[in-house]
Design a protein around this motif. Structure first.
Motif, PDB file in Angstrom:
ATOM      1  N   MET A   1      74.212 -20.016  88.099  1.00  0.00           N
ATOM      2  CA  MET A   1      73.903 -19.303  86.865  1.00  0.00           C
ATOM      3  C   MET A   1      75.197 -19.030  86.093  1.00  0.00           C
ATOM      4  N   SER A   2      75.222 -19.396  84.804  1.00  0.00           N
ATOM      5  CA  SER A   2      76.406 -19.166  83.981  1.00  0.00           C
ATOM      6  C   SER A   2      76.557 -17.673  83.684  1.00  0.00           C
ATOM      7  N   SER A   3      77.752 -17.295  83.196  1.00  0.00           N
ATOM      8  CA  SER A   3      77.966 -15.889  82.856  1.00  0.00           C
ATOM      9  C   SER A   3      77.038 -15.455  81.727  1.00  0.00           C
ATOM     10  N   LEU A   4      76.781 -16.352  80.763  1.00  0.00           N
ATOM     11  CA  LEU A   4      75.875 -16.018  79.672  1.00  0.00           C
ATOM     12  C   LEU A   4      74.469 -15.773  80.199  1.00  0.00           C
ATOM     13  N   GLU A   5      74.033 -16.608  81.123  1.00  0.00           N
ATOM     14  CA  GLU A   5      72.700 -16.417  81.704  1.00  0.00           C
ATOM     15  C   GLU A   5      72.633 -15.130  82.503  1.00  0.00           C
ATOM     16  N   ALA A   6      73.684 -14.820  83.252  1.00  0.00           N
ATOM     17  CA  ALA A   6      73.707 -13.592  84.050  1.00  0.00           C
ATOM     18  C   ALA A   6      73.682 -12.358  83.152  1.00  0.00           C
ATOM     19  N   GLU A   7      74.447 -12.393  82.078  1.00  0.00           N
ATOM     20  CA  GLU A   7      74.464 -11.266  81.149  1.00  0.00           C
ATOM     21  C   GLU A   7      73.122 -11.110  80.451  1.00  0.00           C
ATOM     22  N   THR A   8      72.521 -12.222  80.068  1.00  0.00           N
ATOM     23  CA  THR A   8      71.214 -12.178  79.417  1.00  0.00           C
ATOM     24  C   THR A   8      70.164 -11.592  80.354  1.00  0.00           C
ATOM     25  N   THR A   9      70.207 -12.006  81.611  1.00  0.00           N
ATOM     26  CA  THR A   9      69.260 -11.479  82.601  1.00  0.00           C
ATOM     27  C   THR A   9      69.444  -9.979  82.780  1.00  0.00           C
ATOM     28  N   ALA A  10      70.695  -9.530  82.812  1.00  0.00           N
ATOM     29  CA  ALA A  10      70.964  -8.102  82.959  1.00  0.00           C
ATOM     30  C   ALA A  10      70.411  -7.317  81.778  1.00  0.00           C
ATOM     31  N   LEU A  11      70.647  -7.787  80.572  1.00  0.00           N
ATOM     32  CA  LEU A  11      70.172  -7.093  79.383  1.00  0.00           C
ATOM     33  C   LEU A  11      68.655  -7.061  79.301  1.00  0.00           C
ATOM     34  N   ARG A  12      68.043  -8.130  79.776  1.00  0.00           N
ATOM     35  CA  ARG A  12      66.588  -8.258  79.648  1.00  0.00           C
ATOM     36  C   ARG A  12      65.828  -7.595  80.778  1.00  0.00           C
ATOM     37  N   SER A  13      66.271  -7.800  82.014  1.00  0.00           N
ATOM     38  CA  SER A  13      65.462  -7.350  83.155  1.00  0.00           C
ATOM     39  C   SER A  13      66.251  -6.592  84.208  1.00  0.00           C
ATOM     40  N   GLY A  14      67.543  -6.327  83.949  1.00  0.00           N
ATOM     41  CA  GLY A  14      68.350  -5.590  84.912  1.00  0.00           C
ATOM     42  C   GLY A  14      69.004  -4.397  84.274  1.00  0.00           C
ATOM     43  N   ALA A  15      70.337  -4.377  84.326  1.00  0.00           N
ATOM     44  CA  ALA A  15      71.116  -3.305  83.705  1.00  0.00           C
ATOM     45  C   ALA A  15      72.385  -3.908  83.126  1.00  0.00           C
ATOM     46  N   GLY A  16      72.484  -3.902  81.815  1.00  0.00           N
ATOM     47  CA  GLY A  16      73.651  -4.443  81.127  1.00  0.00           C
ATOM     48  C   GLY A  16      74.336  -3.369  80.311  1.00  0.00           C
ATOM     49  N   ALA A  17      75.638  -3.549  80.051  1.00  0.00           N
ATOM     50  CA  ALA A  17      76.408  -2.571  79.286  1.00  0.00           C
ATOM     51  C   ALA A  17      77.280  -3.289  78.264  1.00  0.00           C
ATOM     52  N   VAL A 242      64.679 -23.276  67.288  1.00  0.00           N
ATOM     53  CA  VAL A 242      64.914 -24.727  67.311  1.00  0.00           C
ATOM     54  C   VAL A 242      65.397 -25.114  68.702  1.00  0.00           C
ATOM     55  N   PRO A 243      64.708 -26.014  69.402  1.00  0.00           N
ATOM     56  CA  PRO A 243      65.213 -26.499  70.688  1.00  0.00           C
ATOM     57  C   PRO A 243      66.547 -27.210  70.486  1.00  0.00           C
ATOM     58  N   GLY A 244      67.395 -27.148  71.490  1.00  0.00           N
ATOM     59  CA  GLY A 244      68.680 -27.826  71.382  1.00  0.00           C
ATOM     60  C   GLY A 244      69.576 -27.503  72.546  1.00  0.00           C
ATOM     61  N   ASP A 245      70.703 -28.172  72.607  1.00  0.00           N
ATOM     62  CA  ASP A 245      71.644 -27.956  73.693  1.00  0.00           C
ATOM     63  C   ASP A 245      72.476 -26.709  73.438  1.00  0.00           C
ATOM     64  N   PRO A 246      72.869 -26.028  74.491  1.00  0.00           N
ATOM     65  CA  PRO A 246      73.718 -24.837  74.328  1.00  0.00           C
ATOM     66  C   PRO A 246      75.108 -25.231  73.864  1.00  0.00           C
ATOM     67  N   PRO A 247      75.826 -24.302  73.242  1.00  0.00           N
ATOM     68  CA  PRO A 247      77.200 -24.602  72.819  1.00  0.00           C
ATOM     69  C   PRO A 247      78.098 -24.821  74.026  1.00  0.00           C
ATOM     70  N   VAL A 248      79.142 -25.612  73.839  1.00  0.00           N
ATOM     71  CA  VAL A 248      80.087 -25.926  74.902  1.00  0.00           C
ATOM     72  C   VAL A 248      81.444 -25.342  74.523  1.00  0.00           C
ATOM     73  N   THR A 249      82.088 -24.662  75.464  1.00  0.00           N
ATOM     74  CA  THR A 249      83.404 -24.094  75.198  1.00  0.00           C
ATOM     75  C   THR A 249      84.362 -25.188  74.729  1.00  0.00           C
ATOM     76  N   GLY A 250      85.013 -24.939  73.594  1.00  0.00           N
ATOM     77  CA  GLY A 250      85.930 -25.929  73.048  1.00  0.00           C
ATOM     78  C   GLY A 250      85.277 -26.875  72.066  1.00  0.00           C
ATOM     79  N   GLY A 251      83.981 -26.627  71.760  1.00  0.00           N
ATOM     80  CA  GLY A 251      83.285 -27.472  70.792  1.00  0.00           C
ATOM     81  C   GLY A 251      82.536 -28.599  71.467  1.00  0.00           C
ATOM     82  N   GLY A 252      82.001 -29.483  70.640  1.00  0.00           N
ATOM     83  CA  GLY A 252      81.290 -30.633  71.173  1.00  0.00           C
ATOM     84  C   GLY A 252      79.800 -30.597  70.911  1.00  0.00           C
ATOM     85  N   VAL A 253      79.223 -29.410  70.623  1.00  0.00           N
ATOM     86  CA  VAL A 253      77.813 -29.294  70.292  1.00  0.00           C
ATOM     87  C   VAL A 253      77.691 -28.539  68.981  1.00  0.00           C
TER      88      VAL A 253
END
Length: 339
Positions: A1-17, A242-253
């Motif tokens: 799980m990426s950090s973005l996914e982990a943070e999203t999960t915390a905000l949505r169904s856990g505990a995020g700050a 809109v369906p699509g690929d997630p952004p990539v660090t450093g560009g490319g999407v």
């Protein structure tokens, strides 16, 4: 799980700050309640000590000055908090009509620590208790099912998530996850969805921020007139997916959705040229959502275009063709076809 996914999960169904930028203004005096009752759209007089409510601060013509939160601190005092950068505008607008009222206003060196998710109450119970003893306001938050608590108090007491050891189980969340969650939930922001040209009904704010049983307040006439006509405004705030690929660090999407892109209804014109494609809306905020696995946005859409339903998006610079998207009612959390 990426950090973005982990943070999203915390905000949505856990505990995020996270620490949002908020400006805080104190309004005090023997006539503070009466004055705010005549300036804010909420029933300020009905607030018990410690209670809060979201409210509109309007111009005399009914256009938006600010979306803010009002909290009663005692029998003669209130604090108003608004998105960062708008505190001075709120004070200037309120002072315009003070005249001889016995009211004092001043900015406070306060800040906010936002805790979000259903596990916040259990995970941060100790932190909430400690800060309450130090005079920090613990303000319940709820918007379209997204729940949590905002800790509002002096900046030397309410430390940011990067400056303090948070309780175990509370995840520090970055701006990308927070912005995507805001869009999915459908929370309009000052400076993007909300400007000096915004009418409250367009942004879906009336039910949340307006009391129709209190007395008169500045800007009431437009709000009441639109409500009496069934809130039939020319445009409304919607979600765009809109369906699509997630952004990539450093560009490319390349971003499938971005602020300033234009919205269009029906099939594309011959040749799909922008000059012949009628604009029916504009995107105001956009982000990649790990929650939905898609690009999501907020934007205003003309009432003649059905939502939910198919639309098209253009870059906004008149270059290139259009691509398919869907306009959805808010919140986006239950959008079918996305995880």
């Amino acid at each position: 799980m990426s950090s973005l996914e982990a943070e999203t999960t915390a905000l949505r169904s856990g505990a995020g700050a996270f620490r949002p930028a908020r400006d805080v203004v104190a309004v005090r005096g023997p006539e503070a309640e009466t004055y705010l009752q005549g300036q804010l759209s909420q029933d300020v007089s009905a607030l018990a000590v410690g209670a809060s409510a979201d409210s509109l601060l309007l111009e005399p013509d009914g256009k938006l000055s600010a979306l803010l939160r009002v909290t009663r601190t005692d029998g003669r005092g209130f604090v108003l908090d608004v998105e960062g950068g708008y505190g001075d505008a709120v004070m200037a607008r309120l002072r315009r009509f003070v005249l001889r009222s016995k009211v004092e206003m001043e900015p406070l060196a306060w800040r906010c620590l936002s805790l979000r998710g259903p596990a916040v109450g259990e995970a941060a119970a100790g932190l909430l208790a400690v800060l309450a003893e130090r005079g920090v306001l613990a303000i319940p938050f709820e918007w379209n099912g997204w729940e949590g608590t905002d800790l509002l108090g002096p900046e030397d007491v309410v430390l940011g998530p990067d400056e303090a050891d948070l309780p175990a189980g509370v995840v520090v969340c970055g701006p990308e996850a927070v912005e995507a969650r805001r869009i999915v939930v459908g929370i309009p922001a000052m400076g993007t969805e909300l400007t000096g040209k915004t009418i409250a009904a367009e942004a879906g704010l009336v039910e949340r921020t307006v009391s129709f049983t209190k007395g008169c307040y500045t800007g009431q006439e437009l709000v009441a007139r639109i409500d009496s006509r069934g809130s039939n405004v020319v445009r409304r705030l919607v979600g765009v997916v809109v369906p699509g690929d997630p952004p990539v660090t450093g560009g490319g999407v390349e971003a499938a959705l971005a602020r300033g892109m234009t919205l269009h209804g029906g099939p594309p014109p011959p040749g799909d040229g922008a000059a012949d494609d009628k604009v029916v809306g504009t995107i105001t905020s956009a982000a990649w959502s790990a929650e939905l696995g898609a690009w999501v946005a907020l934007g205003y859409l003309h009432r003649n275009v059905e939502a939910p339903g198919p639309i098209r998006v253009r870059s906004g610079d008149g270059l290139g063709g259009s691509w398919p998207a869907r306009a959805e009612l808010l919140p986006l959390a239950g959008v079918a076809g996305h995880r």
